[in-house]
Design an enzyme around this catalytic site. Structure first.
Site, PDB file in Angstrom:
ATOM      1  N   ASP A 103       0.846  -1.183   0.000  1.00  0.00           N
ATOM      2  CA  ASP A 103       0.000   0.000   0.000  1.00  0.00           C
ATOM      3  C   ASP A 103       0.887   1.240   0.000  1.00  0.00           C
ATOM      4  OD1 ASP A 103      -2.331  -1.603   2.230  1.00  0.00           O
ATOM      5  OD2 ASP A 103      -2.327  -1.484   0.044  1.00  0.00           O
ATOM      6  N   ASP A 147       9.378  -4.724 -20.048  1.00  0.00           N
ATOM      7  CA  ASP A 147       8.552  -5.080 -18.896  1.00  0.00           C
ATOM      8  C   ASP A 147       7.141  -5.441 -19.325  1.00  0.00           C
ATOM      9  OD1 ASP A 147       7.579  -4.976 -16.010  1.00  0.00           O
ATOM     10  OD2 ASP A 147       9.628  -4.229 -15.789  1.00  0.00           O
ATOM     11  N   ASP A 167       3.236  11.541 -14.763  1.00  0.00           N
ATOM     12  CA  ASP A 167       4.660  11.643 -14.435  1.00  0.00           C
ATOM     13  C   ASP A 167       5.536  10.835 -15.381  1.00  0.00           C
ATOM     14  OD1 ASP A 167       6.096  13.206 -12.748  1.00  0.00           O
ATOM     15  OD2 ASP A 167       5.917  11.926 -10.979  1.00  0.00           O
ATOM     16  N   ASP A 219       4.715  -3.219 -28.395  1.00  0.00           N
ATOM     17  CA  ASP A 219       4.208  -4.379 -27.666  1.00  0.00           C
ATOM     18  C   ASP A 219       4.707  -5.617 -28.390  1.00  0.00           C
ATOM     19  OD1 ASP A 219       2.797  -6.491 -26.588  1.00  0.00           O
ATOM     20  OD2 ASP A 219       0.862  -5.468 -26.564  1.00  0.00           O
ATOM     21  N   ASP A 264       2.185  -5.056 -31.785  1.00  0.00           N
ATOM     22  CA  ASP A 264       1.548  -3.812 -32.196  1.00  0.00           C
ATOM     23  C   ASP A 264       2.220  -2.639 -31.493  1.00  0.00           C
ATOM     24  OD1 ASP A 264       0.368  -3.414 -29.595  1.00  0.00           O
ATOM     25  OD2 ASP A 264      -1.288  -4.729 -30.152  1.00  0.00           O
ATOM     26  N   HIS A 320       3.330  -3.503 -13.098  1.00  0.00           N
ATOM     27  CA  HIS A 320       4.759  -3.697 -12.850  1.00  0.00           C
ATOM     28  C   HIS A 320       5.617  -2.758 -13.696  1.00  0.00           C
ATOM     29  CE1 HIS A 320       8.721  -5.745 -12.873  1.00  0.00           C
ATOM     30  NE2 HIS A 320       8.367  -6.162 -11.662  1.00  0.00           N
ATOM     31  N   ASN A 330       8.407  18.769 -12.859  1.00  0.00           N
ATOM     32  CA  ASN A 330       7.110  19.073 -13.475  1.00  0.00           C
ATOM     33  C   ASN A 330       6.035  19.374 -12.440  1.00  0.00           C
ATOM     34  OD1 ASN A 330       6.888  16.497 -12.476  1.00  0.00           O
ATOM     35  ND2 ASN A 330       5.813  15.655 -14.266  1.00  0.00           N
ATOM     36  N   ILE A 346       6.558  12.377  -8.340  1.00  0.00           N
ATOM     37  CA  ILE A 346       7.897  12.080  -7.837  1.00  0.00           C
ATOM     38  C   ILE A 346       8.943  12.457  -8.889  1.00  0.00           C
ATOM     39  CG2 ILE A 346       7.041  10.205  -6.372  1.00  0.00           C
ATOM     40  CD1 ILE A 346       8.106   8.253  -8.507  1.00  0.00           C
ATOM     41  N   SER A 405      13.097  -6.010  -8.400  1.00  0.00           N
ATOM     42  CA  SER A 405      12.532  -5.334  -9.563  1.00  0.00           C
ATOM     43  C   SER A 405      12.693  -3.828  -9.456  1.00  0.00           C
ATOM     44  CB  SER A 405      11.037  -5.650  -9.700  1.00  0.00           C
ATOM     45  OG  SER A 405      10.826  -6.845 -10.411  1.00  0.00           O
TER      46      SER A 405
END
Length: 891
Positions: free
Chosen positions: A118, A151, A160, A191, A196, A206, A220, A224, A359
């Site tokens: 969380d 990924d 962001d 992809d 595509d 992820h 900006n 973050i 990761s």
């Protein structure tokens, strides 16, 4: 090129397709790399014939530019998809033995290394602990330095992230491949899984998490700041939308390398060491890319790939106190550590959250590399990686980390130091070679370790290199080397010696640790030696095989499909599994079938004895699930008298107080004779030979003969749901084994199906505290005549009798048994005998080109072949019977 030539020109190698425990593969898929483009184009259609499965699709894996010249040739790699549930490990083994194929393997599926939490942590402590904010005071990064984030997919509209994507303005979205790179409208990444231009993924966050850590837009006034400052990222999606599996991970790395990415981030990995992965990493490196990968989330000492590939920056995870994150993988292949616990970052739908995992440590290092590269643009990818590795903060002395010392890399990264250090050398081993008393590196052997060193950074002065044995399995006898200096990018070679321990375990992986010291510099590196194998590879006459210490023949690890198999004329493997099965009764059964693994060594590695030019490989094994039984194995190889067969002698020693009157000992072989779709099984009851042969154009035979005096029970298996035999496609239960060892099934009756056979000596009496012997011969031949001759000779040799050729078996079953071509190998002349007059003989080389054509009108002829080069050929004999083809080896 002629199809028959493609089917039988095979090359055998004792490969070890290493499959780590729990590694996952993509069902119905194998990866095949051909030696060259000619082999790829001409042999791809072989798949169905060789593997007994229906091909769904075969295509090149990588769309690389033809004009490029790189270290690794990727255009010869094909991804083949097939129907059904055949094990890709077994399919790959069959393919890997075909001449013209460099390797074949499953497509190993990597796993992600994240544990989302969380959003409780509302700050980015990792920017401070790695001194990234200070580094950004020197440079905020370069928009021309792109991180390829390979990924699951991304929220490309995230507030962001949208400003940090590397857009391809040369190919706007208009339905046209404007930049002529083979990808239509790849304006913002690709992809790979769906092929595509939409790398978005709403079902997985992820990729968005990883991208935010590296490249969330700085300055900006929202969200973050990414570690990379102004660094851009290229979104490359590799996850399948339906399964979520990373089904195009290696294709994604190549896409990144071909589309301007200087750094490639892989926050995923697999425990399976893959040759495809090695090729892809080398390709990316040849394109000037630095590959950074997560080490894994197992909390154990295990290696994942690509993180553990040579040259990849492998990253483990720490927390805010620089202690190892509890679930981070650790090993001696780790290069650096980075924060991976409580990492606050972007997530889908314009949201933010924190998470744990290597990761998230990996993109911190990838982005730090981008910052350093922006400040030091003249350095190469390797040098940037070495700067990150040599300028870390040591964390091995932190109490929580002491038990992981040496297995968390050189330390936790310090971006500022990497950016500003101008004095540190970086000495690494770039190549090494082991040699010594034995190629198998046995206990007590001397080992010479020759290494090539390279200094990637500043001048190293007063250099000392020390070799150590951290696990004590070697005694170092010459372990120190010194030199005055090693200049920037200079190579140098040195050698060391050690003696392996007398108590060396079998199949040992022996680490040698090298300590590098110079003025103001210290580092370590480990290389490994594979030693003391528990199996024996043997070559005799026209054959090769592997003898293991676990009841297997031809193979010593079914999952890894490792071993020579049973190779005829040292070129074509005829089996994918050879197994001993012992049944004292219906309840006491031990087996080495496939992965049963119910036998283990008593005496250890099989020993070799040569008596009167006859080789004996001996060992003692025991069934793990039956007490009081040992089996003395004696495998006999006679190159002169039995060049295409081996004798397998078993002495069953009972130390039990009970007896058994209906015991069975069987040899099971899963045969694949040229083409498993065109095999048939029959049984010669007079000679007690269960044999299998190919009914197609190339006639080869394999078989098992019972040599000792006991009741013979053959069983022909049809492996598959449409077969009429016991179905062992999914399992082979003890009940089924007992039935097969006591039920005679003398031939196969189903067409176009994979076959296996077992020959058992049944109705054996094993008395209390007594010894019973049983023996078999395993055979191969060009035709039934030669097979039966070999069986008869094996019986005579086993019984120590003079060999007398008995009345022959009927040779009129199929036309493949009629034409004889001999000798093979041949030196200058071959002889051909046929039942019908021959009209023409043609000899083709491995490429299907005609070398010799002789017309004839008799049933027998001879042909001079002294003018053609050594190698493998196909002899085509045309007569009233039709066309027959035979293999020929010119020597």
């Amino acid at each position: 090129m002629r199809k028959f030539a493609l089917l039988i020109i095979l090359a055998i190698a004792a490969t070890s397709m290493l499959q780590a425990q729990n590694a996952k593969y993509l069902p119905g898929t194998v990866v095949v790399k051909y030696d060259n483009s000619k082999a790829a184009s001409s042999r791809s259609f072989q798949f169905e014939d060789i593997c007994n499965v229906k091909m769904r699709r075969a295509a090149k894996m990588f769309l690389t530019k033809k004009q490029d010249r790189h270290t690794v040739e990727l255009s010869h790699i094909f991804r083949i998809e097939y129907e059904g549930d055949a094990n890709p490990v077994v399919i790959a083994r069959k393919l890997s033995q075909i001449e013209g194929i460099e390797y074949a393997e499953p497509y190993w599926i990597p796993e992600l290394f994240d544990t989302p939490n969380d959003p409780l942590i509302n700050n980015q402590y990792y920017l401070n602990i790695t001194n990234t904010l200070e580094a950004q005071d020197i440079t905020q990064g370069d928009t021309n330095i792109v991180i390829g984030i390979v990924d699951t997919g991304f929220d490309v509209y995230h507030e962001d992230l949208a400003g940090s994507i590397k857009y391809n303005y040369a190919d706007p979205i208009n339905g046209i491949d404007d930049d002529n790179d083979g990808y239509i409208d790849n304006f913002r990444g690709w992809d790979m899984a769906s092929n595509d231009n939409n790398p978005s993924n709403s079902s997985s966050q992820h990729g968005t998490l990883v991208a935010g850590i590296a490249c969330a837009q700085a300055g900006n006034n929202v969200g973050i700041a990414g570690v990379g400052g102004k660094t851009k990222f290229l979104p490359i999606k590799i996850a399948n939308d339906e399964s979520g599996n990373l089904t195009t991970s290696y294709e994604g790395i190549v896409y990144a390398a071909d589309h301007g990415c200087r750094i490639i981030n892989c926050s995923w990995g697999s425990p399976a060491k893959s040759m495809l992965c090695d090729d892809v990493i080398k390709y990316a490196q040849s394109r000037g890319c630095l590959v950074v990968a997560a080490a894994g989330n197992t909390g154990t000492d295990v290696q994942y790939y690509p993180a553990s590939c040579d040259g990849v920056i492998s990253v483990c995870a720490t927390n805010s106190t620089d202690s190892k994150w509890s679930n981070s993988t650790y090993n001696h292949r780790i290069d650096v550590a980075a924060p991976g616990e409580g990492i606050y970052t972007t997530t889908n739908n314009n949201k933010y959250q924190s998470g744990n995992g290597t990761s998230f440590a990996s993109p911190i290092v990838s982005a730090a590399a981008a910052l350093v590269w922006a400040a030091r643009p003249k350095l190469s990818a390797v040098q940037i990686g070495e700067l990150l590795r040599t300028t870390t903060d040591n964390i091995d002395t932190i109490p929580a980390n002491t038990k992981y010392a040496g297995k968390m890399g050189s330390g936790r990264i310090n971006t500022l130091r990497a950016m500003t250090d101008n004095s540190s050398p970086s000495i690494r081993i770039t190549d090494y070679k082991f040699s010594g008393d034995s190629d198998e590196f046995l206990p007590g052997n001397k080992v010479v370790v020759e290494v090539t060193l390279r200094n990637y950074l500043e001048m190293a002065k007063n250099v000392t290199v020390v070799m150590e044995s951290p696990d004590g399995n070697a005694t170092i006898t010459n372990g120190t080397w010194e030199t005055v200096s090693i200049a920037n990018m200079e190579h140098t070679k040195c050698s060391f010696t050690a003696v392996l321990a007398d108590s060396l375990p079998y199949n040992a992986e022996i680490p040698f640790r090298f300590r590098f010291n110079a003025d103001g510099y210290a580092a370590t590196q480990i290389i490994e030696l594979q030693a003391n194998p528990s199996f024996r590879n043997v070559e005799w006459g026209k054959m090769q095989t592997t003898i293991a210490d676990n009841g297997k023949i031809g193979i010593y690890d079914y999952d890894a499909q490792s071993g020579i198999g049973f190779a005829y004329q040292k070129t074509q493997n005829l089996v994918s599994d050879g197994a001993l099965i012992l049944a004292l009764d219906s309840l006491n059964i031990a087996s080495s079938f496939q992965t049963d693994n119910q036998f283990s060594a008593v005496t250890g590695r099989p020993t070799i004895q040569v008596i009167d030019n006859v080789t004996h490989i001996k060992s003692t094994i025991k069934p793990n699930n039956i007490s009081g039984i040992e089996i003395l194995q004696d495998f006999i190889f006679d190159s002169q008298k039995l060049p295409t067969a081996m004798i397998c002698k078993y002495r069953i020693v009972s130390k039990r107080n009970d007896s058994f009157d209906n015991a069975c000992v069987g040899l099971y072989f899963d045969w694949d004779v040229v083409n498993s779709l065109t095999n048939k099984i029959k049984y010669d009851s007079k000679r007690r030979i269960a044999y299998i042969y190919n009914t197609g154009d190339i006639g080869l035979y394999g078989g098992i003969c019972l040599l000792s005096e006991s009741h013979a029970t053959p069983y022909a298996f049809e492996i598959g749901d449409k077969g009429q035999s016991i179905n062992i496609k999914d399992e082979f239960t003890d009940e089924q084994k007992w039935i097969a060892m006591n039920t005679s099934r003398t031939e196969s009756t189903t067409q176009d199906i994979d076959l296996a056979l077992m020959l058992s000596g049944s109705r054996l009496s094993i008395a209390a505290n007594d010894t019973t012997e049983i023996a078999f011969a395993v055979l191969a031949a060009e035709n039934l005549h030669e097979l039966t001759q070999a069986a008869d000779k094996a019986v005579s040799l086993y019984n120590e009798q003079s060999y007398v050729v008995p009345e022959d078996t009927d040779l009129s079953e199929t036309r493949e048994q009629r034409a004889l071509v001999y000798p093979s190998p041949a030196v200058s002349t071959i002889y051909i005998d046929n039942q019908q007059p021959i009209s023409v003989v043609r000899i083709y080389n491995v490429n299907g080109a005609l070398e010799i054509e002789n017309k004839c009108s008799t049933t027998a002829t001879s042909i001079n072949i002294s003018h053609i080069p050594n190698g493998l050929y196909i002899v085509e004999i045309v007569s009233a019977d039709g066309r027959t083809e035979r293999r020929l080896v010119e020597k």
